[in-house]
Design a protein around this motif. Structure first.
Motif, short mmCIF file in Angstrom:
data_model
loop_
_atom_site.label_atom_id
_atom_site.label_comp_id
_atom_site.label_asym_id
_atom_site.label_seq_id
_atom_site.Cartn_x
_atom_site.Cartn_y
_atom_site.Cartn_z
N ASP A 52 0.82 -1.22 0.00
CA ASP A 52 0.00 0.00 0.00
C ASP A 52 0.85 1.27 0.00
OD1 ASP A 52 -2.22 -1.61 0.05
OD2 ASP A 52 -2.66 -1.27 2.16
N CYS A 104 1.16 2.94 -3.35
CA CYS A 104 -0.06 3.33 -4.04
C CYS A 104 -0.31 4.83 -3.96
CB CYS A 104 -1.24 2.57 -3.46
SG CYS A 104 -1.00 0.80 -3.65
N THR A 128 -5.50 5.02 -1.11
CA THR A 128 -6.00 3.75 -0.59
C THR A 128 -7.52 3.80 -0.47
OG1 THR A 128 -5.67 4.51 1.67
CG2 THR A 128 -3.89 3.24 0.69
N GLU A 179 -0.81 -6.42 1.81
CA GLU A 179 -1.52 -5.46 0.97
C GLU A 179 -2.96 -5.42 1.46
OE1 GLU A 179 -4.16 -3.94 -1.95
OE2 GLU A 179 -4.10 -6.08 -1.58
N CYS A 239 -4.85 -0.86 -1.68
CA CYS A 239 -4.17 -0.10 -2.73
C CYS A 239 -5.15 0.33 -3.82
CB CYS A 239 -3.07 -0.96 -3.33
SG CYS A 239 -1.95 -0.07 -4.39
N LEU A 279 -5.12 2.02 -7.42
CA LEU A 279 -4.19 2.31 -8.49
C LEU A 279 -4.63 3.53 -9.29
CD1 LEU A 279 -3.70 -1.37 -9.64
CD2 LEU A 279 -2.17 0.00 -8.22
N VAL A 327 -5.67 4.51 -12.27
CA VAL A 327 -6.23 4.02 -13.54
C VAL A 327 -7.08 5.11 -14.16
CG1 VAL A 327 -6.14 1.58 -12.91
CG2 VAL A 327 -8.13 2.92 -12.29
N SER A 337 2.42 3.87 -9.82
CA SER A 337 1.18 3.10 -9.82
C SER A 337 1.34 1.82 -10.63
CB SER A 337 0.04 3.95 -10.36
OG SER A 337 -1.17 3.25 -10.27
N LYS A 338 2.04 1.90 -11.76
CA LYS A 338 2.26 0.70 -12.58
C LYS A 338 3.14 -0.31 -11.83
CE LYS A 338 1.61 3.05 -16.91
NZ LYS A 338 0.85 2.41 -17.93
N ALA A 379 3.27 -0.60 -8.52
CA ALA A 379 2.39 -1.16 -7.48
C ALA A 379 1.44 -2.19 -8.08
CB ALA A 379 1.60 -0.04 -6.80
N GLU A 380 0.92 -1.91 -9.26
CA GLU A 380 0.00 -2.84 -9.92
C GLU A 380 0.69 -4.17 -10.22
OE1 GLU A 380 -3.19 -2.91 -13.58
OE2 GLU A 380 -1.48 -1.56 -13.74
#
Length: 184
Positions: A87, A90, A93, A115, A118, A120, A122, A150-151, A153-154
């Protein structure tokens, strides 16, 4: 301004037993709450706490080769280098989400990764951030940095949850955890 918090090796602990532990915590709804510990010899212990088929300890065994395969998957995704709390990577949250924790003890070292909530960056959220750039609240460089973060974290989240689902499917814990008894 973007704040990125990455936890280093401080989550590594010493241990003498090799095992994989998966824990899913409750939410304000009907999320299964259980802990599963899988040992290197293939034995596992499932402890159901809430919104599971059985609120008790169940034991089972899978092939040690399947355990080796899991440890191989853990090594291949670089689990040991994951931050303790995904998290932290991110952009924002979400509230009321169950937490997933995976602890790996291997070769005398123990690592916990978790986790929970999170969110993202998008497309639906991205538009509001683009507006902030147009309004001068954010620079394009800050937004680009947030998108890259973010990518990352994804990718980590996807690998993390695939691993959790693989542990569940090998040990049958998904079956024990998914059949809710509304009278518990």
């Amino acid at each position: 301004m973007v704040f990125i918090f990455v936890s280093g090796c401080s989550s590594l602990k010493k241990t003498s037993t090799n095992y994989i532990e998966l824990q899913r915590t409750p939410c304000f709804g009907f999320c299964p709450d259980y802990k599963l510990t899988l040992f290197e010899n293939g034995e596992y212990v499932f402890k159901g706490s809430g919104f599971v088929l059985k609120k008790k300890t169940e034991k089972g065994k899978i092939s040690p080769l399947e355990v080796d395969s899991l440890f191989g998957a853990i090594d291949s995704i670089g689990f040991i280098s994951y931050p303790t709390n995904i998290d932290d990577l991110c952009v924002s949250t979400m509230s009321d989400q169950p937490k997933t924790k995976i602890t790996i003890a291997k070769g005398g070292t123990k690592k916990l990764v978790q986790e929970q909530s999170c969110a993202l960056l998008v497309e639906p959220f991205l538009e509001s951030y683009r507006y902030r750039v147009e309004s001068g609240i954010l620079t394009q460089q800050e937004l680009d940095s947030m998108i890259v973060q973010s990518k990352k974290a994804e990718l980590l989240m996807n690998q993390f949850h695939r691993l959790a689902n693989q542990i569940d499917s090998l040990t049958n814990s998904k079956v024990l955890a998914s059949k809710l008894n509304k009278y518990q």
